[in-house]
Design a protein around this motif. Structure first.
Motif, PDB file in Angstrom:
ATOM      1  N   VAL A 141      27.786  -2.150  -2.539  1.00 30.58           N
ATOM      2  CA  VAL A 141      26.801  -0.376  -2.434  1.00 30.58           C
ATOM      3  C   VAL A 141      28.209   0.267  -1.871  1.00 30.58           C
ATOM      4  CG1 VAL A 141      25.425   1.311  -2.331  1.00 30.58           C
ATOM      5  CG2 VAL A 141      25.060  -1.516  -2.962  1.00 30.58           C
ATOM      6  N   PRO A 142      28.605   1.463  -2.169  1.00 30.48           N
ATOM      7  CA  PRO A 142      29.637   2.520  -1.016  1.00 30.48           C
ATOM      8  C   PRO A 142      28.679   3.077  -0.417  1.00 30.48           C
ATOM      9  CG  PRO A 142      29.756   2.060  -3.449  1.00 30.48           C
ATOM     10  CD  PRO A 142      28.697   1.581  -3.468  1.00 30.48           C
ATOM     11  N   GLY A 143      29.207   3.243   0.873  1.00 30.14           N
ATOM     12  CA  GLY A 143      28.188   3.586   2.066  1.00 30.14           C
ATOM     13  C   GLY A 143      27.585   3.091   3.041  1.00 30.14           C
ATOM     14  N   PHE A 144      27.638   1.621   2.501  1.00 29.01           N
ATOM     15  CA  PHE A 144      26.866   0.666   2.649  1.00 29.01           C
ATOM     16  C   PHE A 144      27.831   0.117   4.514  1.00 29.01           C
ATOM     17  CE2 PHE A 144      25.800  -3.684   4.558  1.00 29.01           C
ATOM     18  CZ  PHE A 144      24.972  -3.687   4.588  1.00 29.01           C
ATOM     19  N   VAL A 145      27.139   0.164   5.595  1.00 30.08           N
ATOM     20  CA  VAL A 145      27.457  -0.174   7.203  1.00 30.08           C
ATOM     21  C   VAL A 145      27.152  -0.951   7.519  1.00 30.08           C
ATOM     22  CG1 VAL A 145      28.337   0.867   9.367  1.00 30.08           C
ATOM     23  CG2 VAL A 145      27.894   2.114   7.265  1.00 30.08           C
ATOM     24  N   SER A 146      26.082  -1.318   7.665  1.00 33.16           N
ATOM     25  CA  SER A 146      25.094  -3.066   8.477  1.00 33.16           C
ATOM     26  C   SER A 146      23.440  -3.047   7.747  1.00 33.16           C
ATOM     27  CB  SER A 146      25.511  -2.985   9.376  1.00 33.16           C
ATOM     28  OG  SER A 146      24.775  -1.884  10.502  1.00 33.16           O
ATOM     29  N   PHE A 147      22.674  -4.111   7.688  1.00 33.29           N
ATOM     30  CA  PHE A 147      21.635  -4.247   7.720  1.00 33.29           C
ATOM     31  C   PHE A 147      21.657  -5.106   8.685  1.00 33.29           C
ATOM     32  CE2 PHE A 147      18.391  -6.618   6.643  1.00 33.29           C
ATOM     33  CZ  PHE A 147      17.769  -5.646   6.258  1.00 33.29           C
ATOM     34  N   GLN A 148      19.771  -4.801   9.382  1.00 36.73           N
ATOM     35  CA  GLN A 148      19.209  -5.580  10.056  1.00 36.73           C
ATOM     36  C   GLN A 148      17.569  -6.056   9.378  1.00 36.73           C
ATOM     37  OE1 GLN A 148      21.127  -2.661  11.314  1.00 36.73           O
ATOM     38  NE2 GLN A 148      22.743  -4.052  11.403  1.00 36.73           N
ATOM     39  N   PHE A 149      17.111  -7.099   9.728  1.00 32.72           N
ATOM     40  CA  PHE A 149      15.701  -7.090   9.532  1.00 32.72           C
ATOM     41  C   PHE A 149      15.200  -7.940  10.872  1.00 32.72           C
ATOM     42  CE2 PHE A 149      12.620 -10.453   8.035  1.00 32.72           C
ATOM     43  CZ  PHE A 149      11.719  -9.827   7.630  1.00 32.72           C
ATOM     44  N   LEU A 150      14.250  -6.876  11.492  1.00 37.66           N
ATOM     45  CA  LEU A 150      13.978  -6.839  13.035  1.00 37.66           C
ATOM     46  C   LEU A 150      12.230  -7.567  12.919  1.00 37.66           C
ATOM     47  CD1 LEU A 150      15.021  -2.887  13.313  1.00 37.66           C
ATOM     48  CD2 LEU A 150      16.455  -5.347  13.972  1.00 37.66           C
TER      49      LEU A 150
ATOM     50  N   TYR B 268       7.585  -5.289  11.330  1.00 37.72           N
ATOM     51  CA  TYR B 268       8.287  -5.832  11.303  1.00 37.72           C
ATOM     52  C   TYR B 268       9.301  -4.406  10.796  1.00 37.72           C
ATOM     53  CZ  TYR B 268       7.551 -11.082  11.063  1.00 37.72           C
ATOM     54  OH  TYR B 268       7.702 -12.134  11.350  1.00 37.72           O
ATOM     55  N   ALA B 269      10.307  -4.226  10.305  1.00 40.95           N
ATOM     56  CA  ALA B 269      11.339  -3.041   9.935  1.00 40.95           C
ATOM     57  C   ALA B 269      12.963  -3.839   9.370  1.00 40.95           C
ATOM     58  CB  ALA B 269      11.851  -2.377  11.014  1.00 40.95           C
ATOM     59  N   SER B 270      13.335  -3.403   8.124  1.00 45.08           N
ATOM     60  CA  SER B 270      14.374  -2.602   7.734  1.00 45.08           C
ATOM     61  C   SER B 270      15.051  -1.823   8.659  1.00 45.08           C
ATOM     62  CB  SER B 270      14.089  -3.138   6.574  1.00 45.08           C
ATOM     63  OG  SER B 270      13.823  -2.132   5.884  1.00 45.08           O
ATOM     64  N   HIS B 271      16.284  -2.039   8.622  1.00 43.26           N
ATOM     65  CA  HIS B 271      16.377  -1.558  10.002  1.00 43.26           C
ATOM     66  C   HIS B 271      18.274  -1.253   8.711  1.00 43.26           C
ATOM     67  CE1 HIS B 271      19.673   0.190  12.746  1.00 43.26           C
ATOM     68  NE2 HIS B 271      18.620   1.073  12.885  1.00 43.26           N
ATOM     69  N   THR B 272      18.636   0.289   8.670  1.00 45.06           N
ATOM     70  CA  THR B 272      20.050  -0.274   7.025  1.00 45.06           C
ATOM     71  C   THR B 272      20.883   0.846   7.834  1.00 45.06           C
ATOM     72  OG1 THR B 272      18.306  -0.464   5.298  1.00 45.06           O
ATOM     73  CG2 THR B 272      20.765   0.045   5.397  1.00 45.06           C
ATOM     74  N   VAL B 273      21.856   1.136   8.002  1.00 41.69           N
ATOM     75  CA  VAL B 273      23.079   1.563   8.488  1.00 41.69           C
ATOM     76  C   VAL B 273      23.558   2.336   7.374  1.00 41.69           C
ATOM     77  CG1 VAL B 273      24.861   2.758   9.930  1.00 41.69           C
ATOM     78  CG2 VAL B 273      23.004   0.990  11.153  1.00 41.69           C
ATOM     79  N   TRP B 274      24.213   3.647   7.062  1.00 40.62           N
ATOM     80  CA  TRP B 274      24.653   3.969   6.317  1.00 40.62           C
ATOM     81  C   TRP B 274      25.753   5.211   6.214  1.00 40.62           C
ATOM     82  CZ3 TRP B 274      24.098   1.936   1.268  1.00 40.62           C
ATOM     83  CH2 TRP B 274      23.008   1.329   1.232  1.00 40.62           C
ATOM     84  N   ASP B 275      27.151   5.061   5.626  1.00 46.41           N
ATOM     85  CA  ASP B 275      28.316   6.073   6.135  1.00 46.41           C
ATOM     86  C   ASP B 275      27.453   7.410   6.381  1.00 46.41           C
ATOM     87  OD1 ASP B 275      30.212   4.180   6.788  1.00 46.41           O
ATOM     88  OD2 ASP B 275      31.377   4.051   4.295  1.00 46.41           O
ATOM     89  N   SER B 276      26.293   8.160   5.261  1.00 44.63           N
ATOM     90  CA  SER B 276      25.527   9.452   5.703  1.00 44.63           C
ATOM     91  C   SER B 276      24.619   9.607   4.720  1.00 44.63           C
ATOM     92  CB  SER B 276      26.994  10.218   4.157  1.00 44.63           C
ATOM     93  OG  SER B 276      26.792   9.702   2.984  1.00 44.63           O
ATOM     94  N   PHE B 277      23.632  10.538   4.543  1.00 45.88           N
ATOM     95  CA  PHE B 277      22.607  10.271   4.134  1.00 45.88           C
ATOM     96  C   PHE B 277      22.935  10.685   2.014  1.00 45.88           C
ATOM     97  CE2 PHE B 277      19.988  13.640   1.597  1.00 45.88           C
ATOM     98  CZ  PHE B 277      18.672  12.638   1.707  1.00 45.88           C
ATOM     99  N   ASN B 278      23.732  10.936   1.963  1.00 40.79           N
ATOM    100  CA  ASN B 278      24.721  11.080   0.256  1.00 40.79           C
ATOM    101  C   ASN B 278      24.376   9.198  -0.374  1.00 40.79           C
ATOM    102  OD1 ASN B 278      24.460  13.921  -0.601  1.00 40.79           O
ATOM    103  ND2 ASN B 278      26.242  14.025   0.210  1.00 40.79           N
TER     104      ASN B 278
END
Length: 104
Positions: free
Chosen positions: A32-41, A52-62
């Motif tokens: 997926v365009p704009g995806f940076v990283s994912f962490q399962f916590l 537990y948490a899923s944590h996803t970092v994106w280039d932008s809100f869009n």
């Protein structure tokens, strides 16, 4: 940047099954365009649940919104709600606009 996080309260006797459900799944995010990283916590243990948490970092809100409207998102969540219920209540979504990012 934008961080999308879902928090899950998991019953202690469902922990192993919950982890397997996440760790054994096909990860669609990399496509997926704009995806940076994912962490399962895994967070703290409480009397009636483990956090537990899923944590996803994106280039932008869009970019995050585009993910939620994508075919990859539909595929990744196609079986959500099926099988044995492993959480106490629904996930809690939290979205954050990154105001500062300090890296090593």
């Amino acid at each position: 940047m934008y961080i999308a996080m879902n928090r899950f309260r998991v019953a202690p006797d469902c922990e192993e099954a919950f982890q397997r459900r996440w760790l054994d799944r096909e990860v669609m995010l990399r496509t997926v365009p704009g995806f940076v990283s994912f962490q399962f916590l895994k967070g703290p243990r409480h009397e009636d649940h483990v956090l537990y948490a899923s944590h996803t970092v994106w280039d932008s809100f869009n970019a995050f919104i585009a993910w939620t409207q994508s075919e990859q998102f539909r595929q990744a969540h196609a079986t959500a709600g099926e099988g044995r219920k492993l959480t106490i209540g629904p996930p809690v979504f939290e979205g954050f606009e990154v105001l500062q990012d300090v890296a090593a």
